[in-house]
Design an enzyme around this catalytic site. Structure first.
Site, PDB file in Angstrom:
ATOM      1  N   GLU A  43       4.289  -5.456   7.080  1.00 27.82           N
ATOM      2  CA  GLU A  43       3.398  -4.087   8.527  1.00 27.82           C
ATOM      3  C   GLU A  43       3.684  -4.187   9.653  1.00 27.82           C
ATOM      4  O   GLU A  43       3.969  -3.095   9.745  1.00 27.82           O
ATOM      5  CB  GLU A  43       2.278  -4.987   8.044  1.00 27.82           C
ATOM      6  CG  GLU A  43       1.643  -4.833   6.715  1.00 27.82           C
ATOM      7  CD  GLU A  43       1.305  -5.832   5.390  1.00 27.82           C
ATOM      8  OE1 GLU A  43       2.829  -6.326   6.043  1.00 27.82           O
ATOM      9  OE2 GLU A  43       0.408  -5.684   4.789  1.00 27.82           O
ATOM     10  N   GLY A  48       0.704  -4.853   1.148  1.00 26.76           N
ATOM     11  CA  GLY A  48      -0.817  -4.430   0.584  1.00 26.76           C
ATOM     12  C   GLY A  48      -0.352  -5.291  -0.913  1.00 26.76           C
ATOM     13  O   GLY A  48      -1.286  -5.803  -1.533  1.00 26.76           O
ATOM     14  N   ALA A  99       0.662  -1.285   0.310  1.00 24.21           N
ATOM     15  CA  ALA A  99      -0.523  -0.498   0.140  1.00 24.21           C
ATOM     16  C   ALA A  99       0.687   1.160   0.042  1.00 24.21           C
ATOM     17  O   ALA A  99       1.884   1.404   0.530  1.00 24.21           O
ATOM     18  CB  ALA A  99      -1.025   0.279   1.046  1.00 24.21           C
ATOM     19  N   GLU A 123      -0.759  -8.821  -0.848  1.00 23.36           N
ATOM     20  CA  GLU A 123      -2.259 -10.079  -0.391  1.00 23.36           C
ATOM     21  C   GLU A 123      -3.474  -9.688  -1.599  1.00 23.36           C
ATOM     22  O   GLU A 123      -3.817 -10.035  -1.686  1.00 23.36           O
ATOM     23  CB  GLU A 123      -2.514  -8.506   0.646  1.00 23.36           C
ATOM     24  CG  GLU A 123      -2.128  -8.586   2.120  1.00 23.36           C
ATOM     25  CD  GLU A 123      -2.585  -7.596   2.943  1.00 23.36           C
ATOM     26  OE1 GLU A 123      -2.199  -6.477   2.919  1.00 23.36           O
ATOM     27  OE2 GLU A 123      -2.736  -8.261   3.918  1.00 23.36           O
TER      28      GLU A 123
HETATM   29  N1  COA Z   1       4.717   3.417  -0.226  1.00 23.75           N
HETATM   30  C1  COA Z   1       4.516   4.174  -0.622  1.00 23.75           C
HETATM   31  N2  COA Z   1       6.341   4.315  -1.673  1.00 23.75           N
HETATM   32  C2  COA Z   1       7.311   3.959  -2.131  1.00 23.75           C
HETATM   33  C3  COA Z   1       6.650   2.317  -1.553  1.00 23.75           C
HETATM   34  C4  COA Z   1       5.430   2.126  -0.802  1.00 23.75           C
HETATM   35  N3  COA Z   1       5.348   0.810   0.007  1.00 23.75           N
HETATM   36  N4  COA Z   1       7.736   1.654  -1.785  1.00 23.75           N
HETATM   37  C5  COA Z   1       8.361   1.973  -2.887  1.00 23.75           C
HETATM   38  N5  COA Z   1       8.134   3.360  -2.434  1.00 23.75           N
HETATM   39  C6  COA Z   1       8.940   4.250  -3.306  1.00 23.75           C
HETATM   40  C7  COA Z   1       9.560   5.272  -2.257  1.00 23.75           C
HETATM   41  O1  COA Z   1       9.600   5.706  -1.556  1.00 23.75           O
HETATM   42  C8  COA Z   1      10.404   5.574  -3.430  1.00 23.75           C
HETATM   43  O2  COA Z   1       9.813   6.924  -4.110  1.00 23.75           O
HETATM   44  P1  COA Z   1      10.812   8.400  -4.335  1.00 23.75           P
HETATM   45  O3  COA Z   1      11.994   7.900  -5.875  1.00 23.75           O
HETATM   46  O4  COA Z   1       9.661   9.510  -4.659  1.00 23.75           O
HETATM   47  O5  COA Z   1      11.648   8.587  -2.873  1.00 23.75           O
HETATM   48  C9  COA Z   1      10.731   5.062  -5.302  1.00 23.75           C
HETATM   49  O6  COA Z   1       9.505   3.879  -4.783  1.00 23.75           O
HETATM   50  C10 COA Z   1      11.201   3.685  -5.785  1.00 23.75           C
HETATM   51  O7  COA Z   1      11.172   3.223  -3.675  1.00 23.75           O
HETATM   52  P2  COA Z   1      13.013   2.005  -4.010  1.00 23.75           P
HETATM   53  O8  COA Z   1      12.952   2.223  -1.906  1.00 23.75           O
HETATM   54  O9  COA Z   1      14.124   4.077  -3.948  1.00 23.75           O
HETATM   55  O10 COA Z   1      13.387   0.946  -4.667  1.00 23.75           O
HETATM   56  P3  COA Z   1      14.167   0.236  -4.632  1.00 23.75           P
HETATM   57  O11 COA Z   1      13.809  -1.056  -5.291  1.00 23.75           O
HETATM   58  O12 COA Z   1      15.832   0.744  -3.593  1.00 23.75           O
HETATM   59  O13 COA Z   1      13.645  -0.911  -3.002  1.00 23.75           O
HETATM   60  C11 COA Z   1      11.786  -1.873  -2.002  1.00 23.75           C
HETATM   61  C12 COA Z   1      12.484  -1.609  -3.415  1.00 23.75           C
HETATM   62  C13 COA Z   1      10.612  -2.452  -2.024  1.00 23.75           C
HETATM   63  C14 COA Z   1      12.683  -2.735  -1.389  1.00 23.75           C
HETATM   64  C15 COA Z   1      11.674  -0.513  -0.764  1.00 23.75           C
HETATM   65  O14 COA Z   1      11.026   0.568  -2.148  1.00 23.75           O
HETATM   66  C16 COA Z   1      10.828  -1.442   0.318  1.00 23.75           C
HETATM   67  O15 COA Z   1      11.112  -0.958   0.535  1.00 23.75           O
HETATM   68  N6  COA Z   1       9.089  -0.295   0.048  1.00 23.75           N
HETATM   69  C17 COA Z   1       8.100  -0.714   1.261  1.00 23.75           C
HETATM   70  C18 COA Z   1       8.273  -1.802   1.132  1.00 23.75           C
HETATM   71  C19 COA Z   1       6.635  -2.163   2.185  1.00 23.75           C
HETATM   72  O16 COA Z   1       7.530  -1.717   3.404  1.00 23.75           O
HETATM   73  N7  COA Z   1       5.720  -2.446   1.906  1.00 23.75           N
HETATM   74  C20 COA Z   1       4.677  -2.146   2.542  1.00 23.75           C
HETATM   75  C21 COA Z   1       3.323  -1.284   2.708  1.00 23.75           C
HETATM   76  S1  COA Z   1       1.876  -2.104   3.624  1.00 23.75           S
END
Ligand code: COA
Length: 245
Positions: free
Chosen positions: A128, A105, A62, A108
């Protein structure tokens, strides 16, 4: 139609691609609204749905920027929960091609599918609790149904993310293929489903989704309707007469 959900009509299915790669396809309100709109179409004109993500990611969860602002009433409204439940209840099968990250999400949403195909870069799980929330959009019941309570508990309570091999071994995905091959395979599965009787497919899905105590009554009722259908008569007659041609 939303910019972040690309929808393509194919002969045998509808292909929907989460297309917000700059945010790793994070599911925001706009995407939820677009998914509801897609569900409305598929409820009135049932088709198999293939769901995938652009840019080597299924969905990184999400949208945390929106989640941070949500309060108790938003939680109770079940924004993602209702959306994913609606996808799960679509009349025809839902196939997810889960490439790269499927977290929170995003995982999910994949759990809401009937059939999941992974890719070698798959990373699926529910982090989460690390964000101070629970996985409330299906994981606590649906993941348990898919992989069983012991592994579901470990994933949900530790936030451990599974790679492709482990997801395959757990049955969380039923095959692992390179991304292009995975999309082709989803199209082949959709084509196979399209050759079957849609009424029987939809009845099977309703029975599969019914709670335990609804069986076997629901199965017998669904079968009663199908036993009267001209399509059943046609298909069985075609089988019985195939050698006479
Ligand atoms: N919500 C909002 N923004 C998100 C996101 C999320 N779940 N996942 C990634 N993004 C955004 C980042 O903030 C970043 O935005 P920016 O460029 O404006 O700073 C962009 O997407 C790229 O993400 P980044 O983390 O730089 O990419 P990466 O390839 O290094 O890493 C992930 C990818 C998926 C490992 C990492 O983005 C991550 O851990 N995301 C969150 C995962 C999470 O906790 N999800 C559960 C949510 S319920």
């Amino acid at each position: 139609m939303s910019q972040s959900l690309r929808i393509e009509e194919r002969d045998t299915h509808v292909l929907a691609t989460l297309d917000r790669p700059e945010k790793r396809n994070a599911i925001d309100q706009e995407l939820v609204d677009a998914l509801h709109e897609l569900c409305a179409t598929l409820e009135s004109e049932p088709r198999t749905l293939v769901l995938t993500g652009a840019g080597g990611t299924f969905a990184a969860g999400a949208d945390i920027a929106q989640l941070r602002e949500r309060r108790a009433d938003d939680a109770r409204a079940g924004i993602n929960t209702r959306c994913f439940a609606r996808i799960r209840s679509l009349p025809m099968p839902v196939i997810a091609v889960v490439d790269g990250y499927a977290l929170g999400g995003g995982a999910e949403l994949a759990y809401a599918a009937d059939i999941r195909i992974g890719t070698p870069s798959l990373k699926i799980g529910n982090p989460e609790t690390g964000l101070g929330i629970i996985a409330a959009a299906g994981a606590t019941w649906r993941l348990r149904e898919i992989v069983g309570e012991p592994l579901a508990a470990e994933i949900l309570l530790t936030g451990r993310v599974l790679g492709a091999d482990e997801a395959l071994a757990a049955g969380l995905v039923t095959r692992v293929l390179e991304p292009d091959e995975a999309r082709d395979e989803a199209a082949r599965i959709a084509a196979r489903i399209a050759a079957l009787d849609p009424a029987a497919t939809q009845a099977t899905k309703r029975a599969l989704l019914a709670p335990r105590d609804a069986h076997p009554a629901i199965d017998l009722e669904e079968q009663a309707v199908l036993f009267e259908s001209p399509e059943k008569m046609r298909r069985m007659t075609a089988f019985l007469e195939r050698k006479k041609k």
